[in-house]
Design a protein around this motif. Sequence first.
Motif, PDB file in Angstrom:
ATOM      1  N   MET A  92       0.802  -1.204   0.000  1.00  0.00           N
ATOM      2  CA  MET A  92       0.000   0.000   0.000  1.00  0.00           C
ATOM      3  C   MET A  92       0.847   1.271   0.000  1.00  0.00           C
ATOM      4  O   MET A  92       0.431   2.292  -0.539  1.00  0.00           O
ATOM      5  CB  MET A  92      -0.952   0.002   1.194  1.00  0.00           C
ATOM      6  CG  MET A  92      -2.007   1.078   1.137  1.00  0.00           C
ATOM      7  SD  MET A  92      -3.157   0.999   2.493  1.00  0.00           S
ATOM      8  CE  MET A  92      -4.243  -0.281   1.926  1.00  0.00           C
ATOM      9  N   SER A  93       2.030   1.226   0.584  1.00  0.00           N
ATOM     10  CA  SER A  93       2.890   2.412   0.598  1.00  0.00           C
ATOM     11  C   SER A  93       3.262   2.839  -0.817  1.00  0.00           C
ATOM     12  O   SER A  93       3.176   4.020  -1.171  1.00  0.00           O
ATOM     13  CB  SER A  93       4.158   2.139   1.410  1.00  0.00           C
ATOM     14  OG  SER A  93       3.842   1.864   2.741  1.00  0.00           O
ATOM     15  N   ALA A 126      -1.418   7.003   7.086  1.00  0.00           N
ATOM     16  CA  ALA A 126      -1.657   5.559   6.971  1.00  0.00           C
ATOM     17  C   ALA A 126      -0.930   4.792   8.077  1.00  0.00           C
ATOM     18  O   ALA A 126      -1.486   3.880   8.688  1.00  0.00           O
ATOM     19  CB  ALA A 126      -1.218   5.063   5.593  1.00  0.00           C
ATOM     20  N   PHE A 127       0.327   5.172   8.361  1.00  0.00           N
ATOM     21  CA  PHE A 127       1.061   4.505   9.434  1.00  0.00           C
ATOM     22  C   PHE A 127       0.431   4.800  10.795  1.00  0.00           C
ATOM     23  O   PHE A 127       0.402   3.930  11.667  1.00  0.00           O
ATOM     24  CB  PHE A 127       2.539   4.902   9.422  1.00  0.00           C
ATOM     25  CG  PHE A 127       3.364   4.108   8.457  1.00  0.00           C
ATOM     26  CD1 PHE A 127       3.673   2.778   8.728  1.00  0.00           C
ATOM     27  CD2 PHE A 127       3.819   4.662   7.271  1.00  0.00           C
ATOM     28  CE1 PHE A 127       4.427   2.026   7.836  1.00  0.00           C
ATOM     29  CE2 PHE A 127       4.567   3.925   6.374  1.00  0.00           C
ATOM     30  CZ  PHE A 127       4.873   2.599   6.657  1.00  0.00           C
ATOM     31  N   ALA A 128      -0.086   6.011  10.986  1.00  0.00           N
ATOM     32  CA  ALA A 128      -0.772   6.335  12.249  1.00  0.00           C
ATOM     33  C   ALA A 128      -2.030   5.489  12.392  1.00  0.00           C
ATOM     34  O   ALA A 128      -2.317   4.983  13.493  1.00  0.00           O
ATOM     35  CB  ALA A 128      -1.108   7.823  12.296  1.00  0.00           C
ATOM     36  N   PHE A 129      -2.786   5.326  11.310  1.00  0.00           N
ATOM     37  CA  PHE A 129      -3.972   4.472  11.359  1.00  0.00           C
ATOM     38  C   PHE A 129      -3.585   3.037  11.694  1.00  0.00           C
ATOM     39  O   PHE A 129      -4.267   2.364  12.456  1.00  0.00           O
ATOM     40  CB  PHE A 129      -4.721   4.507  10.030  1.00  0.00           C
ATOM     41  CG  PHE A 129      -5.632   5.687   9.866  1.00  0.00           C
ATOM     42  CD1 PHE A 129      -5.589   6.777  10.727  1.00  0.00           C
ATOM     43  CD2 PHE A 129      -6.540   5.725   8.830  1.00  0.00           C
ATOM     44  CE1 PHE A 129      -6.424   7.859  10.573  1.00  0.00           C
ATOM     45  CE2 PHE A 129      -7.387   6.807   8.654  1.00  0.00           C
ATOM     46  CZ  PHE A 129      -7.324   7.871   9.531  1.00  0.00           C
ATOM     47  N   GLY A 134      -4.848   0.318  15.029  1.00  0.00           N
ATOM     48  CA  GLY A 134      -4.792  -1.130  14.871  1.00  0.00           C
ATOM     49  C   GLY A 134      -5.371  -1.640  13.562  1.00  0.00           C
ATOM     50  O   GLY A 134      -5.736  -2.811  13.475  1.00  0.00           O
ATOM     51  N   LEU A 135      -5.455  -0.774  12.550  1.00  0.00           N
ATOM     52  CA  LEU A 135      -5.972  -1.232  11.255  1.00  0.00           C
ATOM     53  C   LEU A 135      -4.951  -2.130  10.572  1.00  0.00           C
ATOM     54  O   LEU A 135      -3.748  -1.887  10.640  1.00  0.00           O
ATOM     55  CB  LEU A 135      -6.287  -0.048  10.366  1.00  0.00           C
ATOM     56  CG  LEU A 135      -7.394   0.896  10.846  1.00  0.00           C
ATOM     57  CD1 LEU A 135      -7.575   2.018   9.857  1.00  0.00           C
ATOM     58  CD2 LEU A 135      -8.690   0.156  11.064  1.00  0.00           C
ATOM     59  N   ASN A 136      -5.435  -3.148   9.916  1.00  0.00           N
ATOM     60  CA  ASN A 136      -4.572  -4.098   9.231  1.00  0.00           C
ATOM     61  C   ASN A 136      -4.323  -3.606   7.807  1.00  0.00           C
ATOM     62  O   ASN A 136      -4.961  -4.039   6.864  1.00  0.00           O
ATOM     63  CB  ASN A 136      -5.221  -5.491   9.233  1.00  0.00           C
ATOM     64  CG  ASN A 136      -4.301  -6.533   8.678  1.00  0.00           C
ATOM     65  OD1 ASN A 136      -3.097  -6.317   8.574  1.00  0.00           O
ATOM     66  ND2 ASN A 136      -4.863  -7.667   8.321  1.00  0.00           N
ATOM     67  N   LEU A 137      -3.370  -2.670   7.665  1.00  0.00           N
ATOM     68  CA  LEU A 137      -3.025  -2.115   6.367  1.00  0.00           C
ATOM     69  C   LEU A 137      -1.696  -2.706   5.896  1.00  0.00           C
ATOM     70  O   LEU A 137      -0.726  -2.678   6.630  1.00  0.00           O
ATOM     71  CB  LEU A 137      -2.909  -0.590   6.437  1.00  0.00           C
ATOM     72  CG  LEU A 137      -4.148   0.172   6.886  1.00  0.00           C
ATOM     73  CD1 LEU A 137      -3.837   1.652   7.018  1.00  0.00           C
ATOM     74  CD2 LEU A 137      -5.290  -0.051   5.914  1.00  0.00           C
ATOM     75  N   PRO A 138      -1.639  -3.225   4.671  1.00  0.00           N
ATOM     76  CA  PRO A 138      -0.390  -3.808   4.151  1.00  0.00           C
ATOM     77  C   PRO A 138       0.564  -2.723   3.670  1.00  0.00           C
ATOM     78  O   PRO A 138       0.820  -2.548   2.486  1.00  0.00           O
ATOM     79  CB  PRO A 138      -0.868  -4.673   2.996  1.00  0.00           C
ATOM     80  CG  PRO A 138      -2.116  -4.004   2.512  1.00  0.00           C
ATOM     81  CD  PRO A 138      -2.759  -3.390   3.733  1.00  0.00           C
ATOM     82  N   LEU A 139       1.141  -1.955   4.620  1.00  0.00           N
ATOM     83  CA  LEU A 139       1.990  -0.830   4.257  1.00  0.00           C
ATOM     84  C   LEU A 139       3.413  -1.240   3.927  1.00  0.00           C
ATOM     85  O   LEU A 139       4.083  -0.587   3.140  1.00  0.00           O
ATOM     86  CB  LEU A 139       2.004   0.214   5.386  1.00  0.00           C
ATOM     87  CG  LEU A 139       0.642   0.890   5.604  1.00  0.00           C
ATOM     88  CD1 LEU A 139       0.687   1.757   6.849  1.00  0.00           C
ATOM     89  CD2 LEU A 139       0.253   1.707   4.400  1.00  0.00           C
ATOM     90  N   LEU A 140       3.926  -2.281   4.536  1.00  0.00           N
ATOM     91  CA  LEU A 140       5.301  -2.727   4.262  1.00  0.00           C
ATOM     92  C   LEU A 140       5.328  -4.135   3.748  1.00  0.00           C
ATOM     93  O   LEU A 140       4.485  -4.900   3.866  1.00  0.00           O
ATOM     94  CB  LEU A 140       6.169  -2.623   5.512  1.00  0.00           C
ATOM     95  CG  LEU A 140       6.371  -1.198   6.032  1.00  0.00           C
ATOM     96  CD1 LEU A 140       7.138  -1.237   7.333  1.00  0.00           C
ATOM     97  CD2 LEU A 140       7.104  -0.357   5.018  1.00  0.00           C
TER      98      LEU A 140
END
Length: 140
Positions: A92-93, A126-129, A134-140
Motif C-alpha cells: 500500500m505504501s 496511513a502509518f498512524a492508522f 490497529g488497522l490491518n493495512l499492508p503498508l510494508l
Amino acid sequence: MINRSLARGFFLAAVALFFGLGALRYPIGRMDHAGAGMFPLMISVLLGIVALATIVRGIVAGGPPMTFTIKNIGLIIAALCAFSLVSRFVNMSVGIVVMVFISTAAGSSYSWKRNLAISAGLLAIAFAFQKFLGLNLPLL
C-alpha cells in the motif's frame, strides 16, 4: 450556468442528506448517552451547514463555471485503479505514492517536490492508522 461553488455545495448537501438519513436508521440516544446514530447525524448536520454556506456563496459571489475535462477524469480513475493494483501486488505504501503522482497530473501545475510532500503526509496518516488504531493495512 452552474458554477463550481454551487455544484460543490449541492454535492455536499447530497452527501450530508444521504448519511443523515442513513443515521436515522440507528438509535440516536441522548447527549449524555449517545446511540450509534448520534455521531453520523451530527457530522451530517455540520456538513449540511457547510453545504448551505457553500450554496449561498455560489449564488452570491459566483465563481468559475463548471467544466468537465475527460482527460482529468481519466487520470483520476487511472490513479485509483493503479492504487488498487499496486497495493494488491506490491504494497500500500507504493500504491499511495503511485496514486499521488498520477492524480496530480490532472491539476494545473505539476511539481514532484509537492507530490513527495503529499505522499509523505498520506503515508504518515496511513502509518498512524495502522499503529494507533490497529488497522490491518499492508503498508510494508
